[in-house]
Motif scaffolding. Structure first.
Motif, mmCIF file in Angstrom:
data_model
loop_
_atom_site.group_PDB
_atom_site.id
_atom_site.type_symbol
_atom_site.label_atom_id
_atom_site.label_comp_id
_atom_site.label_asym_id
_atom_site.label_seq_id
_atom_site.Cartn_x
_atom_site.Cartn_y
_atom_site.Cartn_z
ATOM 1 N N ASP A 39 0.857 -0.800 0.207
ATOM 2 C CA ASP A 39 -0.056 0.291 0.235
ATOM 3 C C ASP A 39 0.900 1.183 -0.127
ATOM 4 O OD1 ASP A 39 -2.379 -1.392 -0.059
ATOM 5 O OD2 ASP A 39 -2.840 -0.519 1.860
ATOM 6 N N LEU A 89 1.188 -5.303 -8.274
ATOM 7 C CA LEU A 89 0.046 -4.398 -9.233
ATOM 8 C C LEU A 89 0.836 -5.115 -10.350
ATOM 9 C CD1 LEU A 89 -2.133 -2.572 -10.184
ATOM 10 C CD2 LEU A 89 0.375 -0.838 -10.222
ATOM 11 N N ASN A 122 0.431 -4.113 -15.925
ATOM 12 C CA ASN A 122 -0.078 -2.088 -15.665
ATOM 13 C C ASN A 122 1.151 -1.287 -15.078
ATOM 14 O OD1 ASN A 122 -3.216 -3.303 -15.460
ATOM 15 N ND2 ASN A 122 -2.646 -4.114 -13.701
ATOM 16 N N ASN A 172 -5.940 6.019 -15.698
ATOM 17 C CA ASN A 172 -5.162 4.796 -14.985
ATOM 18 C C ASN A 172 -5.345 4.960 -13.401
ATOM 19 O OD1 ASN A 172 -5.087 2.932 -17.424
ATOM 20 N ND2 ASN A 172 -2.777 4.404 -18.251
ATOM 21 N N ALA A 181 -8.654 4.157 -12.669
ATOM 22 C CA ALA A 181 -9.112 2.862 -11.910
ATOM 23 C C ALA A 181 -8.324 2.696 -10.822
ATOM 24 C CB ALA A 181 -8.089 2.363 -12.923
ATOM 25 N N LEU A 182 -5.933 2.592 -10.300
ATOM 26 C CA LEU A 182 -5.739 2.580 -9.327
ATOM 27 C C LEU A 182 -6.470 2.742 -8.094
ATOM 28 C CD1 LEU A 182 -3.752 0.808 -8.998
ATOM 29 C CD2 LEU A 182 -2.149 2.253 -8.853
ATOM 30 N N THR A 183 -6.637 4.060 -7.911
ATOM 31 C CA THR A 183 -7.074 4.387 -6.817
ATOM 32 C C THR A 183 -8.459 3.701 -6.831
ATOM 33 O OG1 THR A 183 -6.281 6.650 -7.465
ATOM 34 C CG2 THR A 183 -8.175 6.408 -5.896
ATOM 35 N N LYS A 184 -9.519 2.722 -7.343
ATOM 36 C CA LYS A 184 -10.687 2.205 -6.930
ATOM 37 C C LYS A 184 -10.382 1.044 -6.734
ATOM 38 C CE LYS A 184 -13.360 4.993 -10.022
ATOM 39 N NZ LYS A 184 -14.136 4.849 -11.232
ATOM 40 N N GLN A 185 -8.848 0.816 -6.955
ATOM 41 C CA GLN A 185 -8.637 -0.892 -6.087
ATOM 42 C C GLN A 185 -7.833 -0.666 -4.914
ATOM 43 O OE1 GLN A 185 -5.586 -2.270 -9.028
ATOM 44 N NE2 GLN A 185 -7.874 -2.872 -10.458
ATOM 45 N N PHE A 186 -6.941 0.466 -4.905
ATOM 46 C CA PHE A 186 -6.091 0.215 -3.209
ATOM 47 C C PHE A 186 -6.647 1.783 -2.840
ATOM 48 C CE2 PHE A 186 -3.435 -1.879 -6.770
ATOM 49 C CZ PHE A 186 -3.462 -2.860 -5.892
ATOM 50 N N LYS A 187 -6.468 1.116 -1.686
ATOM 51 C CA LYS A 187 -6.160 2.610 -0.434
ATOM 52 C C LYS A 187 -5.247 3.940 -0.819
ATOM 53 C CE LYS A 187 -6.689 5.057 4.456
ATOM 54 N NZ LYS A 187 -7.717 4.924 5.125
#
Length: 156
Positions: free
Chosen positions: A24, A68, A72, A102, A105-111
């Motif tokens: 994270d 990741l 990606n 991109n 999209a990543l922000t929706k998967q990781f805090k």
């Protein structure tokens, strides 16, 4: 016997938890470096955008492929490399659009941060970007249209 099993499970959990925190942190570092690029573009500073993009690329190399995928990360590095290598702010802004999509999209998967992350949108550029604050600082037009845009969503 129960104490041994508990100790073993606690040790495994601690290792997994530390590993998750480390991953994270590496992804959060990407977000911090992304914000550096955004700020540079919003202030019409192509040299600072180039430097921030180089820092972003270095941070991307610190992200574990287990967290990741290499594919990606390659996509993120590709857009950041275009920003880093260009001295044209227009070209940097075009590449920033892909990087932003991109990163969103990543922000929706990781805090990414302890605070909210805002997805903002410029109707003139038909492009979105991430921000740490609600106030609009448009990276696609800089000083000429600094406050053009709106907050589309908030990711907590």
């Amino acid at each position: 016997m129960k104490k041994i099993i508990f100790t073993a499970l606690f040790s495994v959990f601690t290792v997994l938890n530390l590993s998750a925190q480390k991953s994270d942190a590496a992804v959060s570092k990407l977000y911090e470096n992304y914000l550096g690029i955004k700020t540079a573009l919003a202030t019409d500073n192509s040299d600072a955008a180039s430097k921030a993009a180089n820092t972003f690329i270095k941070s991307a190399s610190m992200v574990d492929y287990k967290v990741l995928s290499e594919g990606n990360l390659d996509v993120l590095r590709k857009d950041a490399t275009k920003i880093a290598e260009s001295r044209s702010i227009e070209t940097q802004r075009e590449s920033f659009n892909g990087l932003s999509n991109n990163m969103i999209a990543l922000t929706k998967q990781f805090k990414m941060a302890d605070q909210s992350v805002f997805v903002q949108y410029c109707p003139m550029a038909e492009a979105s970007w991430l921000s740490a604050e609600k106030e609009i600082r448009n990276p696609y037009y800089g000083a000429s249209m600094l406050k053009c845009g709106s907050v589309k969503s908030e990711i907590k």
